[in-house]
Scaffold this motif. Structure first.
Motif, PDB file in Angstrom:
ATOM      1  N   GLY A   9       0.822  -1.212   0.000  1.00  0.00           N
ATOM      2  CA  GLY A   9       0.000   0.000   0.000  1.00  0.00           C
ATOM      3  C   GLY A   9       0.851   1.253   0.000  1.00  0.00           C
ATOM      4  O   GLY A   9       0.540   2.237  -0.673  1.00  0.00           O
ATOM      5  N   PHE A  10       1.947   1.226   0.775  1.00  0.00           N
ATOM      6  CA  PHE A  10       2.860   2.375   0.810  1.00  0.00           C
ATOM      7  C   PHE A  10       3.508   2.602  -0.545  1.00  0.00           C
ATOM      8  O   PHE A  10       3.549   3.719  -1.048  1.00  0.00           O
ATOM      9  CB  PHE A  10       3.929   2.182   1.888  1.00  0.00           C
ATOM     10  N   PHE A  11       4.031   1.545  -1.138  1.00  0.00           N
ATOM     11  CA  PHE A  11       4.713   1.703  -2.415  1.00  0.00           C
ATOM     12  C   PHE A  11       3.754   2.114  -3.526  1.00  0.00           C
ATOM     13  O   PHE A  11       4.126   2.863  -4.423  1.00  0.00           O
ATOM     14  CB  PHE A  11       5.473   0.429  -2.793  1.00  0.00           C
ATOM     15  N   MET A  12       2.507   1.658  -3.443  1.00  0.00           N
ATOM     16  CA  MET A  12       1.528   2.074  -4.443  1.00  0.00           C
ATOM     17  C   MET A  12       1.158   3.540  -4.249  1.00  0.00           C
ATOM     18  O   MET A  12       0.762   4.213  -5.190  1.00  0.00           O
ATOM     19  CB  MET A  12       0.298   1.189  -4.380  1.00  0.00           C
ATOM     20  N   SER A  13       1.265   4.054  -3.012  1.00  0.00           N
ATOM     21  CA  SER A  13       0.894   5.449  -2.756  1.00  0.00           C
ATOM     22  C   SER A  13       1.990   6.429  -3.169  1.00  0.00           C
ATOM     23  O   SER A  13       1.830   7.633  -2.972  1.00  0.00           O
ATOM     24  CB  SER A  13       0.523   5.659  -1.293  1.00  0.00           C
ATOM     25  N   LEU A  14       3.072   5.948  -3.748  1.00  0.00           N
ATOM     26  CA  LEU A  14       4.049   6.871  -4.312  1.00  0.00           C
ATOM     27  C   LEU A  14       3.388   7.671  -5.436  1.00  0.00           C
ATOM     28  O   LEU A  14       3.793   8.786  -5.730  1.00  0.00           O
ATOM     29  CB  LEU A  14       5.288   6.123  -4.808  1.00  0.00           C
ATOM     30  N   ILE A  15       2.363   7.096  -6.051  1.00  0.00           N
ATOM     31  CA  ILE A  15       1.463   7.843  -6.925  1.00  0.00           C
ATOM     32  C   ILE A  15       0.298   8.237  -6.027  1.00  0.00           C
ATOM     33  O   ILE A  15      -0.396   7.365  -5.508  1.00  0.00           O
ATOM     34  CB  ILE A  15       0.980   6.989  -8.110  1.00  0.00           C
ATOM     35  N   PRO A  16       0.082   9.525  -5.780  1.00  0.00           N
ATOM     36  CA  PRO A  16      -0.894   9.953  -4.769  1.00  0.00           C
ATOM     37  C   PRO A  16      -2.286   9.361  -4.965  1.00  0.00           C
ATOM     38  O   PRO A  16      -2.852   9.431  -6.050  1.00  0.00           O
ATOM     39  CB  PRO A  16      -0.935  11.472  -4.934  1.00  0.00           C
ATOM     40  N   GLY A  17      -2.799   8.748  -3.906  1.00  0.00           N
ATOM     41  CA  GLY A  17      -4.144   8.207  -3.899  1.00  0.00           C
ATOM     42  C   GLY A  17      -4.253   6.753  -4.300  1.00  0.00           C
ATOM     43  O   GLY A  17      -5.229   6.090  -3.959  1.00  0.00           O
ATOM     44  N   VAL A  18      -3.278   6.219  -5.000  1.00  0.00           N
ATOM     45  CA  VAL A  18      -3.368   4.844  -5.486  1.00  0.00           C
ATOM     46  C   VAL A  18      -3.276   3.849  -4.324  1.00  0.00           C
ATOM     47  O   VAL A  18      -3.967   2.827  -4.322  1.00  0.00           O
ATOM     48  CB  VAL A  18      -2.287   4.559  -6.560  1.00  0.00           C
ATOM     49  N   GLY A  19      -2.461   4.142  -3.324  1.00  0.00           N
ATOM     50  CA  GLY A  19      -2.366   3.263  -2.157  1.00  0.00           C
ATOM     51  C   GLY A  19      -3.692   3.173  -1.411  1.00  0.00           C
ATOM     52  O   GLY A  19      -4.095   2.106  -0.956  1.00  0.00           O
ATOM     53  N   GLN A  20      -4.393   4.296  -1.290  1.00  0.00           N
ATOM     54  CA  GLN A  20      -5.691   4.302  -0.621  1.00  0.00           C
ATOM     55  C   GLN A  20      -6.720   3.524  -1.449  1.00  0.00           C
ATOM     56  O   GLN A  20      -7.536   2.800  -0.888  1.00  0.00           O
ATOM     57  CB  GLN A  20      -6.173   5.738  -0.386  1.00  0.00           C
ATOM     58  N   LEU A  21      -6.682   3.678  -2.766  1.00  0.00           N
ATOM     59  CA  LEU A  21      -7.577   2.906  -3.622  1.00  0.00           C
ATOM     60  C   LEU A  21      -7.305   1.414  -3.464  1.00  0.00           C
ATOM     61  O   LEU A  21      -8.233   0.611  -3.391  1.00  0.00           O
ATOM     62  CB  LEU A  21      -7.411   3.331  -5.084  1.00  0.00           C
ATOM     63  N   TYR A  22      -6.034   1.034  -3.404  1.00  0.00           N
ATOM     64  CA  TYR A  22      -5.651  -0.372  -3.236  1.00  0.00           C
ATOM     65  C   TYR A  22      -6.162  -0.930  -1.915  1.00  0.00           C
ATOM     66  O   TYR A  22      -6.600  -2.072  -1.849  1.00  0.00           O
ATOM     67  CB  TYR A  22      -4.124  -0.491  -3.327  1.00  0.00           C
ATOM     68  N   LYS A  23      -6.130  -0.113  -0.872  1.00  0.00           N
ATOM     69  CA  LYS A  23      -6.562  -0.571   0.450  1.00  0.00           C
ATOM     70  C   LYS A  23      -8.074  -0.500   0.638  1.00  0.00           C
ATOM     71  O   LYS A  23      -8.577  -0.823   1.696  1.00  0.00           O
ATOM     72  CB  LYS A  23      -5.859   0.242   1.526  1.00  0.00           C
ATOM     73  N   GLY A  24      -8.811  -0.069  -0.375  1.00  0.00           N
ATOM     74  CA  GLY A  24     -10.258  -0.073  -0.314  1.00  0.00           C
ATOM     75  C   GLY A  24     -10.889   1.240   0.093  1.00  0.00           C
ATOM     76  O   GLY A  24     -12.106   1.336   0.178  1.00  0.00           O
ATOM     77  N   SER A  25     -10.110   2.284   0.338  1.00  0.00           N
ATOM     78  CA  SER A  25     -10.645   3.602   0.690  1.00  0.00           C
ATOM     79  C   SER A  25     -10.791   4.416  -0.592  1.00  0.00           C
ATOM     80  O   SER A  25      -9.973   5.284  -0.896  1.00  0.00           O
ATOM     81  CB  SER A  25      -9.706   4.312   1.669  1.00  0.00           C
ATOM     82  N   LYS A  26     -11.847   4.135  -1.329  1.00  0.00           N
ATOM     83  CA  LYS A  26     -11.999   4.727  -2.663  1.00  0.00           C
ATOM     84  C   LYS A  26     -12.225   6.233  -2.609  1.00  0.00           C
ATOM     85  O   LYS A  26     -11.646   6.973  -3.403  1.00  0.00           O
ATOM     86  CB  LYS A  26     -13.133   4.034  -3.405  1.00  0.00           C
ATOM     87  N   MET A  27     -13.062   6.696  -1.676  1.00  0.00           N
ATOM     88  CA  MET A  27     -13.339   8.130  -1.595  1.00  0.00           C
ATOM     89  C   MET A  27     -12.088   8.906  -1.179  1.00  0.00           C
ATOM     90  O   MET A  27     -11.773   9.950  -1.746  1.00  0.00           O
ATOM     91  CB  MET A  27     -14.488   8.391  -0.617  1.00  0.00           C
ATOM     92  N   LYS A  28     -11.371   8.373  -0.185  1.00  0.00           N
ATOM     93  CA  LYS A  28     -10.153   9.044   0.272  1.00  0.00           C
ATOM     94  C   LYS A  28      -9.109   9.069  -0.837  1.00  0.00           C
ATOM     95  O   LYS A  28      -8.455  10.085  -1.069  1.00  0.00           O
ATOM     96  CB  LYS A  28      -9.591   8.322   1.498  1.00  0.00           C
TER      97      LYS A  28
END
Length: 132
Positions: A9-28
């Motif tokens: 999740g951290f490494f995916m969030s290097l692109i802003p918002g993608v880590g949150q989408l991966y973890k299921g927080s779509k709105m955030k």
């Protein structure tokens, strides 16, 4: 069931918002991604305006003070956008590490041979199976 996603999740969030989408927080994730896009657009727009006013200062010296004030205002707005974009990016990284994700089921695959007894009304014996 787990809500832990590890470092992915951290490494995916290097692109802003993608880590949150991966973890299921779509709105955030959508808000973070949209915020970064808007702030980067603000940086580009204010820098473009600032450089335009600087060019006009050199072309029309009698309006130097007016264009100088407008250029300074654009520079301040650009700096605010840069600071806000950096703060949102840092929040994005911290949130990807700290916030729990949506609950998910983890199924571990057996990658070794399994020997188990088998019996039915016609026969009994031992079964060997291997999952790929």
């Amino acid at each position: 069931l787990t809500s832990s996603y590890g470092a992915k999740g951290f490494f995916m969030s290097l692109i802003p918002g993608v880590g949150q989408l991966y973890k299921g927080s779509k709105m955030k994730g959508a808000c973070i991604m949209g915020g970064e896009i808007l702030l980067i657009g603000g940086i580009i727009a204010t820098e473009s305006l600032r450089s335009s006013y600087v060019k006009k200062m050199n072309e029309q010296p009698k309006f130097f003070q007016t264009y100088n004030t407008k250029a300074d205002n654009c520079e301040n707005a650009r700096n605010i956008c840069i600071g806000a974009a950096a703060a949102l990016y840092v929040y994005n990284l911290i949130d990807a590490i700290v916030a729990p994700g949506a609950k998910r089921v983890i199924v571990k695959k057996n990658r070794y041979p399994v020997i188990q007894p088998v019996s039915n009304r016609d026969m009994s014996g031992v079964s060997l199976s291997w999952r790929f």
